[in-house]
Design a protein around this motif. Structure first.
Motif, PDB file in Angstrom:
ATOM      1  N   ALA A 165     -12.410 105.171 -32.893  1.00 46.74           N
ATOM      2  CA  ALA A 165     -13.382 104.075 -32.747  1.00 46.74           C
ATOM      3  C   ALA A 165     -12.672 102.775 -32.378  1.00 46.74           C
ATOM      4  N   LEU A 166     -11.530 102.482 -33.015  1.00 46.71           N
ATOM      5  CA  LEU A 166     -10.788 101.265 -32.713  1.00 46.71           C
ATOM      6  C   LEU A 166     -10.146 101.335 -31.326  1.00 46.71           C
ATOM      7  N   GLU A 193     -10.042  98.365 -22.418  1.00 49.46           N
ATOM      8  CA  GLU A 193     -10.866  97.576 -21.522  1.00 49.46           C
ATOM      9  C   GLU A 193     -11.777  98.484 -20.707  1.00 49.46           C
ATOM     10  N   GLN A 194     -13.037  98.100 -20.631  1.00 52.47           N
ATOM     11  CA  GLN A 194     -14.006  98.917 -19.886  1.00 52.47           C
ATOM     12  C   GLN A 194     -13.951  98.564 -18.393  1.00 52.47           C
ATOM     13  N   ASN A 237      -4.211  94.858 -32.240  1.00 52.47           N
ATOM     14  CA  ASN A 237      -5.135  94.980 -33.357  1.00 52.47           C
ATOM     15  C   ASN A 237      -4.378  95.405 -34.620  1.00 52.47           C
ATOM     16  N   ASP A 288     -11.358 102.929 -28.743  1.00 48.41           N
ATOM     17  CA  ASP A 288     -12.442 102.664 -27.796  1.00 48.41           C
ATOM     18  C   ASP A 288     -12.762 101.168 -27.722  1.00 48.41           C
ATOM     19  N   LYS A 289     -12.675 100.508 -28.866  1.00 49.72           N
ATOM     20  CA  LYS A 289     -12.987  99.073 -28.921  1.00 49.72           C
ATOM     21  C   LYS A 289     -11.942  98.255 -28.167  1.00 49.72           C
ATOM     22  N   GLU A 290     -10.681  98.684 -28.254  1.00 47.12           N
ATOM     23  CA  GLU A 290      -9.585  97.911 -27.659  1.00 47.12           C
ATOM     24  C   GLU A 290      -9.357  98.240 -26.180  1.00 47.12           C
ATOM     25  N   LYS A 341      -5.590 107.623 -27.098  1.00 50.15           N
ATOM     26  CA  LYS A 341      -6.952 108.168 -27.153  1.00 50.15           C
ATOM     27  C   LYS A 341      -6.959 109.630 -26.741  1.00 50.15           C
TER      28      LYS A 341
END
Length: 254
Positions: free
Chosen positions: A246-247, A253-254, A140, A249-251, A63
């Motif tokens: 975008a992917l 962990e927050q 992913n 950010d999706k993968e 990222k």
């Protein structure tokens, strides 16, 4: 627990209760199997946790790289646009009787042709992952495909940039003749001062270039190649970059 079962086994053997002993033996085997399965499950859970932590480190590193590359690409698109827009202004003077001043023309020449256009993304981590086979650690599948295709897309973009560099060089080479002057451009745009050179009192004019068919052919080809670099390469590259981010950010962990 095992001592308890051993005690029962000894009692069954002593009492010669064969059927009960067989049932006990089966139960003991089942117990051992269950213990093994539990141990394997714990081990697999630990391995999956380690893999997940490793993947998260990769994802966050990627990222950072792609965010930096996005800033670079955005700046490059803006510079490339400025370059061909300045070149179009030069062409506009070739279509009219109104001529620019030597100062204005020098600024246009410098802004349009002074620098090469080249996208150099931050791919150190991605290249390391590909070379070490660590790309498989990204779960992913869509993200893995985009990351793999990214390298091929960058190579393809470089070929287009080389074409653009060749067109720019054709124009710059016309200033290496006795009829035109790079020094005039340097002096009037302040480059000579930056290089520690003393400006000349008189300058050879580059305005006659506006009447050159060869120059017109070269600059028109340059403009076309610049716009194609933007629309055919840079804009799709930006879309791919945004999809990867975008992917990621999706993968992550927050």
């Amino acid at each position: 627990m095992l001592k308890f079962f051993r005690k029962i086994r000894k009692e069954l053997i002593a009492e010669k209760k064969v059927s009960n002993y067989i049932l006990y033996a089966i139960g003991e085997i089942v117990l051992v199997v269950i213990g093994i399965l539990i141990a394997l499950a714990i081990n697999n859970a630990n391995e999956n946790h380690v893999k997940r932590e490793k993947e998260q480190i990769y994802l966050m590193g990627l990222k950072d790289e792609f965010q930096t590359s996005r800033v670079k690409l955005n700046e490059l698109i803006a510079y490339n646009k400025r370059s061909y827009e300045e070149a179009k202004k030069i062409v506009s003077y070739m279509d009219t009787d109104s001529l620019p001043s030597e100062q204005e023309l020098s600024n246009l020449f410098f802004n349009a042709f002074a620098f090469d256009i080249a996208f150099i993304p931050n791919n150190s981590l991605l290249n390391e992952m590909i070379n070490s086979g660590s790309l498989k650690d990204i779960k992913n599948p869509q993200l893995r495909i985009l990351l793999t295709n990214w390298i091929a897309t960058i190579d393809d973009t470089s070929k287009q940039e080389n074409l653009l560099t060749n067109e720019r060089d054709k124009i710059i080479n016309m200033f290496r003749s006795n009829e035109n002057s790079i020094r005039t451009i340097y002096d009037l745009t302040g480059v000579s001062g930056d290089l520690g050179l003393k400006e000349k009192n008189e300058h050879l004019s580059n305005i006659p270039l506006l009447n050159s068919i060869e120059f017109e052919n070269n600059i028109l080809t340059f403009i076309l190649t610049s716009q194609q670099t933007e629309t055919v390469k840079y804009m799709p590259l930006m879309q791919s970059l945004d999809a990867i981010l975008a992917l990621l950010d999706k993968e992550i962990e927050q």
